[in-house]
Design a protein around this motif. Structure first.
Motif, PDB file in Angstrom:
ATOM      1  N   GLU A 417       0.806  -1.221   0.000  1.00 33.00           N
ATOM      2  CA  GLU A 417       0.000   0.000   0.000  1.00 33.00           C
ATOM      3  C   GLU A 417       0.837   1.267   0.000  1.00 33.00           C
ATOM      4  O   GLU A 417       0.412   2.301  -0.511  1.00 33.00           O
ATOM      5  CB  GLU A 417      -0.934   0.004   1.222  1.00 33.00           C
ATOM      6  N   LYS A 418       2.025   1.225   0.564  1.00 30.87           N
ATOM      7  CA  LYS A 418       2.808   2.440   0.758  1.00 30.87           C
ATOM      8  C   LYS A 418       3.917   2.613  -0.273  1.00 30.87           C
ATOM      9  O   LYS A 418       4.787   3.466  -0.102  1.00 30.87           O
ATOM     10  CB  LYS A 418       3.406   2.436   2.170  1.00 30.87           C
ATOM     11  N   ARG A 419       3.903   1.844  -1.317  1.00 33.22           N
ATOM     12  CA  ARG A 419       4.956   1.937  -2.330  1.00 33.22           C
ATOM     13  C   ARG A 419       4.339   1.920  -3.717  1.00 33.22           C
ATOM     14  O   ARG A 419       3.288   1.312  -3.950  1.00 33.22           O
ATOM     15  CB  ARG A 419       5.947   0.769  -2.192  1.00 33.22           C
ATOM     16  N   ASP A 420       5.010   2.601  -4.648  1.00 34.15           N
ATOM     17  CA  ASP A 420       4.585   2.550  -6.042  1.00 34.15           C
ATOM     18  C   ASP A 420       5.013   1.220  -6.649  1.00 34.15           C
ATOM     19  O   ASP A 420       6.077   0.685  -6.323  1.00 34.15           O
ATOM     20  CB  ASP A 420       5.227   3.692  -6.841  1.00 34.15           C
ATOM     21  N   ILE A 421       4.179   0.715  -7.531  1.00 30.79           N
ATOM     22  CA  ILE A 421       4.539  -0.495  -8.267  1.00 30.79           C
ATOM     23  C   ILE A 421       4.773  -0.091  -9.716  1.00 30.79           C
ATOM     24  O   ILE A 421       4.001   0.656 -10.305  1.00 30.79           O
ATOM     25  CB  ILE A 421       3.441  -1.584  -8.161  1.00 30.79           C
ATOM     26  N   CYS A 422       5.872  -0.537 -10.294  1.00 30.05           N
ATOM     27  CA  CYS A 422       6.258  -0.161 -11.645  1.00 30.05           C
ATOM     28  C   CYS A 422       6.569  -1.415 -12.447  1.00 30.05           C
ATOM     29  O   CYS A 422       6.933  -2.455 -11.894  1.00 30.05           O
ATOM     30  CB  CYS A 422       7.496   0.741 -11.632  1.00 30.05           C
ATOM     31  N   GLU A 423       6.438  -1.288 -13.750  1.00 33.98           N
ATOM     32  CA  GLU A 423       6.793  -2.378 -14.649  1.00 33.98           C
ATOM     33  C   GLU A 423       7.952  -1.944 -15.526  1.00 33.98           C
ATOM     34  O   GLU A 423       7.968  -0.825 -16.044  1.00 33.98           O
ATOM     35  CB  GLU A 423       5.610  -2.807 -15.513  1.00 33.98           C
ATOM     36  N   TYR A 432       7.730   2.155 -16.094  1.00 36.92           N
ATOM     37  CA  TYR A 432       6.427   2.798 -16.054  1.00 36.92           C
ATOM     38  C   TYR A 432       5.737   2.515 -14.725  1.00 36.92           C
ATOM     39  O   TYR A 432       5.749   1.383 -14.230  1.00 36.92           O
ATOM     40  CB  TYR A 432       5.524   2.285 -17.183  1.00 36.92           C
ATOM     41  N   ARG A 433       5.106   3.532 -14.161  1.00 37.53           N
ATOM     42  CA  ARG A 433       4.328   3.356 -12.938  1.00 37.53           C
ATOM     43  C   ARG A 433       2.962   2.755 -13.285  1.00 37.53           C
ATOM     44  O   ARG A 433       2.343   3.129 -14.281  1.00 37.53           O
ATOM     45  CB  ARG A 433       4.138   4.710 -12.244  1.00 37.53           C
ATOM     46  N   LEU A 434       2.511   1.829 -12.444  1.00 40.02           N
ATOM     47  CA  LEU A 434       1.178   1.246 -12.600  1.00 40.02           C
ATOM     48  C   LEU A 434       0.269   1.832 -11.526  1.00 40.02           C
ATOM     49  O   LEU A 434       0.663   1.952 -10.372  1.00 40.02           O
ATOM     50  CB  LEU A 434       1.236  -0.282 -12.471  1.00 40.02           C
ATOM     51  N   ASP A 435      -0.936   2.180 -11.902  1.00 42.05           N
ATOM     52  CA  ASP A 435      -1.865   2.822 -10.956  1.00 42.05           C
ATOM     53  C   ASP A 435      -2.604   1.746 -10.161  1.00 42.05           C
ATOM     54  O   ASP A 435      -3.815   1.573 -10.273  1.00 42.05           O
ATOM     55  CB  ASP A 435      -2.857   3.696 -11.731  1.00 42.05           C
ATOM     56  N   THR A 436      -1.858   1.019  -9.318  1.00 39.36           N
ATOM     57  CA  THR A 436      -2.441  -0.134  -8.631  1.00 39.36           C
ATOM     58  C   THR A 436      -2.015  -0.226  -7.173  1.00 39.36           C
ATOM     59  O   THR A 436      -2.063  -1.290  -6.580  1.00 39.36           O
ATOM     60  CB  THR A 436      -2.009  -1.433  -9.341  1.00 39.36           C
TER      61      THR A 436
END
Length: 629
Positions: A417-423, A432-436
């Motif tokens: 929840e507290k971190r950005d997830i990127c591919e 790229y950042r994923l909006d998830t």
């Protein structure tokens, strides 16, 4: 050394040993009896008849041990001679190499199956302990999507546990003329996810004219596949290895491999271990194989077992029916008594120690481990996708997945929840950042496809959001003209066919697929999806080269300038296998010239014949790219 000392450690990096063996599976040498007496405390010479003769088959008056005692003596004997081999062959070579500032590397024979890690080459874990780069061998078709094979983890585990920076693979050496980048990519990544990060490949034959048919593949520029696309393969593998080697591993699980069982010729032991390994791998649980010397170096701290190199293991798994000698049992009891999570497959609680945990099946094992490990929480169960993870110095975690199935797979993952997830786009290396954030997402993998995700702090990174193709506005491309090798053009009125169907079964080279399409969208960005390709493609838009596509899922981002009609060409390259055995008449012609005599042809021709289908098969569509938001 006397002649080339100035090159040692520079041009000359080390020496490579390959598939050494002793002359017999019951070897003997001067000093073995004395070494045995010192190690085991009794005279092996008194027991030799029992381990050399199957007494049920002979009418003999030689005193014999009972079967169980014979197995115990056999295990002691195999333990001693393999230790002597490791120390006095590998140990001596490594000592000399390191003294002269070079590496001692290589691999033993029969290391492509867990069942044969004890063989006439000795014992894998002992030999690898004296290697600067533990290794394995993948030179045939041992690795294929749709089949579980885990032997590369032998080298990956040993390198980690021995403190080596690299684990090696001798790859592709005799895979035939039909190798292509996506196949080589899968074989390499299958090994990378298990800890391999150095590849010894055959770059070229010494004389392509004379040795082309002896030991393929030809992996120099003499091979059009390598000349046109080899840089894409090399760049991708190098980057993945570099990224995964640059961080620190998370706590893992470990599977104990009791060599005593292998020394006793317990043929079922490997099957028990492989069943556990497959269950863990296909439930995205990371693990290493460990041996007696690794266990002896561990101590339990806060329910984590840590070895002397700082590697932590949350659980240590004992396979069913393990033969555990008294020394290893003592170390296991000590770990369990200090809070280490020792897991036994038995209904008899406390068979090893009252502090160990007993389970009945691997489903329960997965539930137990998943509740205590991992940054990404995987919700799916029994999906043939393997995961390996590492954490970089800045706290960014890298998660690398590989679909080991020959079918499309979907994996549900709950994200932090507290971190950005990127591919990471493994073709362009854009992030790229994923909006998830904090959500459950579904990762879809094409057959054999790999993906890389990052979890990163928003405060340190500002990655853009990824656009995606709008499938509702897809433009299907199904009217093609094929430019043949002689320059003639053929309309493909019956759809996309293999080259064999149009009379070019023994042709190796490029063919051009041409079409036109109407672009009526305001977006300039587009995604070209080509479906199935055999086996590599170069793409031209309006006469200009725009990219190359050689890896699953065969997609390429395009920049389309303006509305209206545009032309698209896809140049498809097949492999050299067609020029060797694409038709029976072609194969018989080469065979009649004696070109396959004394070669590896009995091994590689059957492999090549599986890769003769050539062409573009689609479906081919173009999608406008829309903002992820």
């Amino acid at each position: 050394w006397n002649r080339l000392a100035k090159h040692f450690g520079r041009t000359l990096k080390g020496f490579f040993y390959d598939e050494h063996t002793v002359p017999s599976n019951v070897p003997w040498s001067e000093g073995l009896a004395e070494a045995f007496q010192r190690s085991k405390g009794y005279d092996i010479r008194l027991c030799l008849p029992s381990i050399l003769i199957e007494h049920k088959m002979y009418d003999t008056h030689v005193p014999m041990l009972q079967p169980e005692a014979t197995e115990a003596v056999l295990a002691d004997y195999n333990d001693v001679w393999t230790s002597m081999l490791a120390e006095n062959f590998h140990g001596i070579i490594r000592k000399w190499c390191n003294k002269h500032n070079i590496l001692s590397v290589g691999h033993q024979g029969s290391d492509d199956r867990l069942a044969t890690i004890f063989s006439v080459s000795g014992a894998y874990p002992k030999n690898a302990s004296y290697s600067d780069m533990p290794g394995i061998d993948v030179i045939w078709d041992q690795v294929q999507a749709g089949y579980f094979s885990d032997f590369a983890r032998l080298a990956g585990s040993k390198a980690r546990l021995s403190g080596c920076d690299m684990a090696l693979s001798e790859s592709f050496a005799a895979m035939g003329h039909g190798v292509y980048p996506d196949e080589m990519r899968y074989i390499a990544e299958h090994q990378i996810v298990r800890g391999i990060n150095k590849f010894f490949v055959k770059l070229a034959n010494y004389n392509p004219q004379k040795s082309f048919f002896f030991h393929p593949p030809e992996l120099s520029d003499a091979n059009p596949m390598m000349k046109n696309y080899g840089d894409l393969l090399n760049s991708r593998i190098e980057r993945i290895c570099r990224l995964l080697a640059g961080g620190k591993s998370l706590n893992r699980v470990c599977i104990y491999i009791p060599m005593t069982g292998f020394y006793r010729r317990d043929t079922g032991m490997a099957l028990e271990i492989e069943a556990i390994a497959e269950k863990l791998a296909y439930n995205q649980i990371e693990y290493d194989y460990v041996w007696d010397d690794d266990i002896a170096s561990m101590e339990a701290k806060d329910a984590v077992m840590v070895n002397k190199r700082g590697l932590g293991y949350s659980h240590l798994i004992l396979p069913p029916g393990s033969h555990i000698d008294s020394g290893a049992a003592g170390h296991l009891r000590a770990l369990a008594d200090c809070g280490g999570s020792i897991i036994e497959f038995t209904s008899d609680a406390g068979r090893l120690t009252s502090a160990s945990r007993c389970i009945e099946n691997t489903d329960r094992l997965v539930r137990m481990i998943r509740s205590t490990t991992g940054i990404l929480k995987v919700e799916s169960v029994d999906i043939p996708v393997v995961l390996t993870s590492t954490i970089m110095e800045d706290g960014t975690s890298i998660h690398y997945f590989l679909n080991e199935s020959n079918k499309t797979q979907c994996l549900r993952v709950t994200l932090p929840e507290k971190r950005d997830i990127c591919e990471v786009d493994l073709n362009t290396w854009k992030v790229y950042r994923l909006d998830t954030k904090g959500k459950t997402m579904e990762l879809t993998f094409s057959p054999g496809e790999s993906k890389m995700l990052l979890t990163a702090s928003s405060e340190k990174h500002n990655f853009p959001y990824k656009g995606c193709g709008d499938t509702s506005r897809a433009i299907p491309l199904d009217k093609w003209r094929l430019v043949l090798p002689d320059g003639k053009t053929q309309e493909l009125v019956s759809g996309l066919q293999s080259w064999e169907a149009i009379g070019f079964g023994d042709y190796s080279g490029f063919m051009r697929y041409c079409t036109e399409f109407e672009w009526d969208y305001n977006e300039a960005g587009a995604m070209l999806s080509m479906g199935r390709i055999c086996y590599a493609a170069s793409i031209y838009l309006d006469g200009n080269p725009v990219g190359r596509s050689v890896f699953t899922p065969f997609e390429l981002e395009l920049e389309i300038n303006g509305k209206g009609e545009h032309t698209l060409e896809i140049h498809i390259l097949n492999t050299l296998a067609n020029s060797v055995c694409g038709t029976e008449s072609r194969y018989r012609e080469l065979e009649g010239k004696g070109l396959f005599a004394g070669t590896y042809a009995p091994k590689y021709i059957p492999i090549d014949r599986k890769k003769l289908t050539s062409g573009l098969f689609g479906p081919v569509v173009i999608l406008p790219i829309v903002s992820h938001r």
